[in-house]
Enzyme design. Sequence first.
Site, PDB file in Angstrom:
ATOM      1  N   LYS A 234       0.860  -1.182   0.000  1.00 37.27           N
ATOM      2  CA  LYS A 234       0.000   0.000   0.000  1.00 37.27           C
ATOM      3  C   LYS A 234       0.896   1.231   0.000  1.00 37.27           C
ATOM      4  O   LYS A 234       1.772   1.370   0.879  1.00 37.27           O
ATOM      5  CB  LYS A 234      -0.841  -0.025   1.268  1.00 37.27           C
TER       6      LYS A 234
HETATM    7  C1  E4P Z   1      -8.361   1.525   3.656  1.00 37.97           C
HETATM    8  O1  E4P Z   1      -7.550   0.782   3.160  1.00 37.97           O
HETATM    9  C2  E4P Z   1      -8.245   2.109   4.995  1.00 37.97           C
HETATM   10  O2  E4P Z   1      -7.619   1.160   5.828  1.00 37.97           O
HETATM   11  C3  E4P Z   1      -9.564   2.392   5.668  1.00 37.97           C
HETATM   12  O3  E4P Z   1     -10.665   2.015   4.875  1.00 37.97           O
HETATM   13  C4  E4P Z   1      -9.649   3.715   6.306  1.00 37.97           C
HETATM   14  O4  E4P Z   1     -10.913   3.871   6.866  1.00 37.97           O
HETATM   15  P1  E4P Z   1     -11.245   4.953   8.004  1.00 37.97           P
HETATM   16  O5  E4P Z   1     -11.599   6.219   7.341  1.00 37.97           O
HETATM   17  O6  E4P Z   1     -12.442   4.345   8.702  1.00 37.97           O
HETATM   18  O7  E4P Z   1     -10.025   5.055   8.877  1.00 37.97           O
END
Ligand code: E4P
Length: 225
Positions: free
Chosen positions: A83
């Site tokens: 990522k």
């Molecule tokens: C995506 O890969 C992120 O880990 C995640 O969806 C972030 O979500 P949040 O806005 O609830 O922290």
Amino acid sequence: MKFFVDTADIAEIRDLAATGLLDGVTTNPSLVAKTGRRFTDLVAEICDVVPGPVSAEVAATDFDTMLKEAHLLTRIADNVAVKVPLTPDGLKVCRSLTADGRMVNVTLCFSAAQAILAAKAGATFVSPFVGRLDDIGTDGMELIADIVAIYRQYPAFGTEVLVASVRHPMHVVEAARLGAQVATVPPAVLRQLFRHPLTDSGLDRFLDDWRKTGQTILPGAGDGR
Ligand code: E4P
């Protein structure tokens, strides 16, 4: 549509993997911090439990260090999807990794323009954060509609839309309606998807009526209570 679970909690991942409905996992530094575990050990364990893509995020922001981190992460398991943040250096890392055949999830996408760049960089997944857009008073799902529509115009873009920052079941339903390929869903929301009060009351009524028949389907079995 593929379901990823958005957590680094290994107990939750094991539990949800047992449903047979899990296609992958996404983690992020905040989710990892909550576990108190060593990141690389955790990623290795998750990759053992779930054979699909497991997103593991780099922690650096400059190209050279991000690339070194990415190479270390990809050595953990074949199903690691690195990522990277949607920054110029992040997209350079994306290009380099995908050229080597590795999976990359470009994260923190908040605009259609950014999603075009991620696709041009060869991302395997782009992660638009719908919940965080809703939080600031814009419509996160509109961004999904835009990205899906744009990607459809360019079949050469191989990037899948991974709807992230999902807060409730309607985000999932709307993502599916729009044709997003993946939604990454927090465990609690994934469990909510199963639930409907009419399912519960309907099942209670069927079970009550079944008991009245005095029968069992399996020979010699009780009534299951
Ligand atoms: C995506 O890969 C992120 O880990 C995640 O969806 C972030 O979500 P949040 O806005 O609830 O922290």
